[in-house]
Motif scaffolding. Structure first.
Motif, PDB file in Angstrom:
ATOM      1  N   TYR A 182       0.859  -1.177   0.000  1.00 46.48           N
ATOM      2  CA  TYR A 182       0.000   0.000   0.000  1.00 46.48           C
ATOM      3  C   TYR A 182       0.894   1.224   0.000  1.00 46.48           C
ATOM      4  CZ  TYR A 182      -4.435  -2.389   0.939  1.00 46.48           C
ATOM      5  OH  TYR A 182      -5.563  -3.149   0.838  1.00 46.48           O
TER       6      TYR A 182
ATOM      7  N   ASP B 223       8.319  -2.696   6.481  1.00 45.24           N
ATOM      8  CA  ASP B 223       7.287  -1.686   6.228  1.00 45.24           C
ATOM      9  C   ASP B 223       7.860  -0.441   5.568  1.00 45.24           C
ATOM     10  OD1 ASP B 223       8.739  -0.696   8.335  1.00 45.24           O
ATOM     11  OD2 ASP B 223       7.011  -0.159   9.569  1.00 45.24           O
TER      12      ASP B 223
ATOM     13  N   ALA C 105       2.515  -0.274   3.902  1.00 44.12           N
ATOM     14  CA  ALA C 105       1.943  -1.511   4.438  1.00 44.12           C
ATOM     15  C   ALA C 105       2.058  -2.542   3.327  1.00 44.12           C
ATOM     16  CB  ALA C 105       0.480  -1.307   4.819  1.00 44.12           C
ATOM     17  N   LYS C 106       2.460  -3.745   3.665  1.00 43.04           N
ATOM     18  CA  LYS C 106       2.632  -4.760   2.621  1.00 43.04           C
ATOM     19  C   LYS C 106       1.594  -5.860   2.767  1.00 43.04           C
ATOM     20  CE  LYS C 106       6.147  -7.552   4.995  1.00 43.04           C
ATOM     21  NZ  LYS C 106       7.510  -8.099   4.890  1.00 43.04           N
TER      22      LYS C 106
END
Length: 206
Positions: free
Chosen positions: A97, A131, A203-204
């Motif tokens: 994200y 992150d 964010a992954k």
């Protein structure tokens, strides 16, 4: 910026009237006048742009990590031309994200700077780990001066009059956008020249 626009509009009108005069001396004065008016107009516009940048909200969305790598590599090729050196990309996840607009604006800014100062080569290293998304752009130019290392991220700071049309805003805007993405912008001198590292918190999605 708003208060500057009205007098500048009036001055431009007078300058254009002078430019149409027959006398050579009047035309020369008018040309110089219009040139400086244009610069002030751009300065006023840049002030408005800064306000918009500082007010912008980061809006992350889902993005495929390796698609990002392809786009960054293609952008490097387009902006750097024959100065494009190595492009390295690694990611420990498939999707992330991030705010694509913010990331690309920062990347374009630091790549353009590198293309202006590089002698023959620009290298890019991109890592998606944990992150964080980090993008490091290095070149083989003269590197940052001690003063530039201290002040380069300040608005309107520039060492070169030749680049005064850009008003020294690229690194400042990049720094603001990185911070809005919960990251930071780092400038340094490497073994061959300047290096700029942009870091974004992401964010992954595993």
């Amino acid at each position: 910026a708003h208060e500057l626009r009205t007098p500048l509009t009036v001055l431009r009108g007078y300058g254009e009237m002078l430019a149409e005069a027959d006398a050579d001396s009047t035309e020369a004065v008018a040309a110089a006048m219009l040139s400086n008016i244009s610069r002030l107009e751009k300065y006023a516009n840049s002030m408005s742009s800064l306000s918009r940048i500082e007010e912008i909200a980061v809006k992350p969305s889902e993005y495929e990590a390796y698609r990002l790598g392809d786009i960054l590599e293609e952008t490097m090729s387009l902006l750097c031309g024959d100065k494009a050196g190595t492009f390295d990309f690694s990611a420990d996840c498939e999707k992330i994200y991030m705010d694509e607009s913010a990331v690309m604006q920062v990347y374009n800014n630091i790549l353009s700077n590198a293309a202006s100062y590089a002698d023959k080569r620009i290298d890019v290293r991109v890592d998606v780990k944990g992150d964080l998304l980090s993008i490091c752009v290095s070149d083989d130019g003269g590197g940052f001066s001690a003063e530039c290392l201290k002040n380069a991220k300040l608005p309107y700071y520039t060492e070169s009059e030749e680049r005064s049309e850009h008003f020294g805003l690229g690194l400042y805007v990049s720094s603001v956008l990185c911070e809005k993405h919960k990251g930071y912008l780092e400038i340094s001198n490497g073994s061959r020249g300047a290096a700029v590292k942009a870091v974004f918190k992401i964010a992954k999605i595993d």
